[in-house]
Design a protein around this motif. Sequence first.
Motif, short mmCIF file in Angstrom:
data_model
loop_
_atom_site.label_atom_id
_atom_site.label_comp_id
_atom_site.label_asym_id
_atom_site.label_seq_id
_atom_site.Cartn_x
_atom_site.Cartn_y
_atom_site.Cartn_z
N PRO A 1 0.80 -1.23 0.00
CA PRO A 1 0.00 0.00 0.00
C PRO A 1 0.84 1.28 0.00
O PRO A 1 0.46 2.26 -0.64
N GLU A 2 1.97 1.28 0.68
CA GLU A 2 2.82 2.47 0.71
C GLU A 2 3.37 2.79 -0.68
O GLU A 2 3.44 3.95 -1.09
N PHE A 3 3.77 1.76 -1.41
CA PHE A 3 4.28 1.95 -2.77
C PHE A 3 3.16 2.45 -3.68
O PHE A 3 3.37 3.34 -4.50
N LEU A 4 1.98 1.88 -3.54
CA LEU A 4 0.85 2.31 -4.37
C LEU A 4 0.51 3.77 -4.09
O LEU A 4 0.11 4.51 -4.99
N GLY A 5 0.70 4.21 -2.85
CA GLY A 5 0.54 5.63 -2.54
C GLY A 5 1.53 6.47 -3.30
O GLY A 5 1.20 7.56 -3.81
N ALA A 6 2.76 5.99 -3.42
CA ALA A 6 3.79 6.71 -4.18
C ALA A 6 3.43 6.79 -5.66
O ALA A 6 3.69 7.79 -6.32
N VAL A 7 2.81 5.74 -6.18
CA VAL A 7 2.36 5.75 -7.57
C VAL A 7 1.35 6.88 -7.76
O VAL A 7 1.45 7.69 -8.69
N LEU A 8 0.38 6.96 -6.85
CA LEU A 8 -0.63 8.02 -6.96
C LEU A 8 -0.01 9.40 -6.74
O LEU A 8 -0.38 10.36 -7.42
N ASP A 9 0.93 9.52 -5.83
CA ASP A 9 1.62 10.79 -5.64
C ASP A 9 2.26 11.25 -6.95
O ASP A 9 2.18 12.43 -7.31
N PHE A 10 2.87 10.32 -7.65
CA PHE A 10 3.54 10.65 -8.91
C PHE A 10 2.52 11.10 -9.96
O PHE A 10 2.70 12.14 -10.59
N VAL A 11 1.45 10.36 -10.12
CA VAL A 11 0.44 10.72 -11.13
C VAL A 11 -0.20 12.06 -10.78
O VAL A 11 -0.45 12.89 -11.67
N LEU A 12 -0.42 12.31 -9.51
CA LEU A 12 -1.07 13.55 -9.07
C LEU A 12 -0.20 14.78 -9.26
O LEU A 12 -0.68 15.91 -9.11
N MET A 13 1.07 14.61 -9.63
CA MET A 13 1.95 15.76 -9.84
C MET A 13 1.60 16.56 -11.09
O MET A 13 2.00 17.71 -11.22
#
Length: 91
Positions: A44-56
Amino acid sequence: MTQDDAEVIALGALGWLAQADLLDAFQNSTGADRDTIRGAAKEPEFLGAVLDFVLMDDMWVAGACETLSLPHQELLAARTALPGGNLPHWT
């Protein structure tokens, strides 16, 4: 939104990154190689990083949401449901 729902959306966003030829940019940003991404995709922590990246980038949000048939606000809602996503509201 549940964490399980958020993880499904984040996995879809990860797939979109690969389809949109942005996986290399994600790798450069995170330092993760493809083997690491494959192994971490269930975390889940990594998937949060994926969304952080897309949300940029607004264009990335629009592209991912169009591909995943989601309203744009769903990516942010998914991010808040994953670890580290409970950011304070300063207003």
